[in-house]
Design a protein around this motif. Structure first.
Motif, mmCIF file in Angstrom:
data_model
loop_
_atom_site.group_PDB
_atom_site.id
_atom_site.type_symbol
_atom_site.label_atom_id
_atom_site.label_comp_id
_atom_site.label_asym_id
_atom_site.label_seq_id
_atom_site.Cartn_x
_atom_site.Cartn_y
_atom_site.Cartn_z
ATOM 1 N N ILE A 153 -42.907 -3.485 29.024
ATOM 2 C CA ILE A 153 -42.342 -3.602 30.374
ATOM 3 C C ILE A 153 -41.932 -5.045 30.609
ATOM 4 O O ILE A 153 -42.748 -5.965 30.494
ATOM 5 C CB ILE A 153 -43.355 -3.152 31.442
ATOM 6 C CG1 ILE A 153 -43.774 -1.694 31.190
ATOM 7 C CG2 ILE A 153 -42.771 -3.307 32.843
ATOM 8 C CD1 ILE A 153 -44.846 -1.195 32.114
ATOM 9 N N THR A 195 -44.729 -2.706 38.373
ATOM 10 C CA THR A 195 -45.217 -1.352 38.132
ATOM 11 C C THR A 195 -46.189 -0.936 39.222
ATOM 12 O O THR A 195 -47.202 -1.595 39.440
ATOM 13 C CB THR A 195 -45.953 -1.299 36.769
ATOM 14 O OG1 THR A 195 -45.065 -1.753 35.756
ATOM 15 C CG2 THR A 195 -46.428 0.093 36.450
ATOM 16 N N VAL A 250 -38.010 -0.949 31.009
ATOM 17 C CA VAL A 250 -39.271 -0.301 30.628
ATOM 18 C C VAL A 250 -38.972 0.461 29.340
ATOM 19 O O VAL A 250 -38.379 1.536 29.368
ATOM 20 C CB VAL A 250 -39.780 0.651 31.728
ATOM 21 C CG1 VAL A 250 -41.088 1.299 31.302
ATOM 22 C CG2 VAL A 250 -39.936 -0.093 33.053
#
Length: 174
Positions: free
Chosen positions: A43, A49, A160
């Motif tokens: 990521i 997130t 991602v």
């Protein structure tokens, strides 16, 4: 595969085998031999997130909120870059366990969930047990599928990357 989608707060994606038809990635607890699912993910901005979950959930209709599944056992990244284990048993509230491990921006992590033939779940982070873990057992005869759930926070995660997805019976592990 970039699963970062359209970079919008509270927007994300769930990847899983077909819920509508027969899937060779369904496993029946108590019938199938021990099985596993692992995914390697990188990521770009991990603080973007809200939820990254890798694991197994009950074979049922998709839910907009990962916490609304009837049964689930996952490992992944939660708020504040914490690596967490999340479980749900029989439609109860989600139980979250902080492993005390953390993630960082642009870090490649491998998350793995193993389920014994009796439904006992174990978790691996980068090939080893996390510092803190949680006990969980799926119900006997429960039909489960592997899945990845990802949701952006207001910070947004950027790219991602799903680098690898591997699933099968544990006898196939090398």
């Amino acid at each position: 595969l970039d699963i970062g989608m359209d970079q919008t707060d509270n927007d994300g994606v769930e990847l899983r085998p077909s819920v509508l038809g027969k899937s060779d990635m369904r496993f029946v607890v108590g019938t199938d031999a021990a099985f596993y699912f692992k995914a390697k993910i990188k990521i770009e901005d991990a603080s973007g997130t809200d939820d990254l979950r890798i694991g197994f959930r009950k074979f049922e209709a998709d839910q907009a909120n990962v916490d609304d599944y009837d049964e689930m056992a996952t490992i992944g990244i939660g708020a504040s870059l914490n690596i967490e284990i999340e479980t749900i048993l029989n439609n109860a509230a989600t139980t979250t366990t902080d492993t005390t491990n953390n993630s960082a921006d642009a870090q490649t992590r491998e998350f793995e969930v193993r389920v014994s033939s009796a439904g006992v779940v174990t978790y691996l982070l980068d090939g080893v047990a996390p510092t803190t873990t949680a006990a969980f057992t799926f119900d006997n005869a429960e039909v489960v599928i592997p899945f990845i759930f990802f949701l952006h926070s207001t910070d947004l995660a950027g790219k991602v990357e799903l680098i690898a997805w591997e699933c099968g019976h544990q006898t196939s592990l090398q």
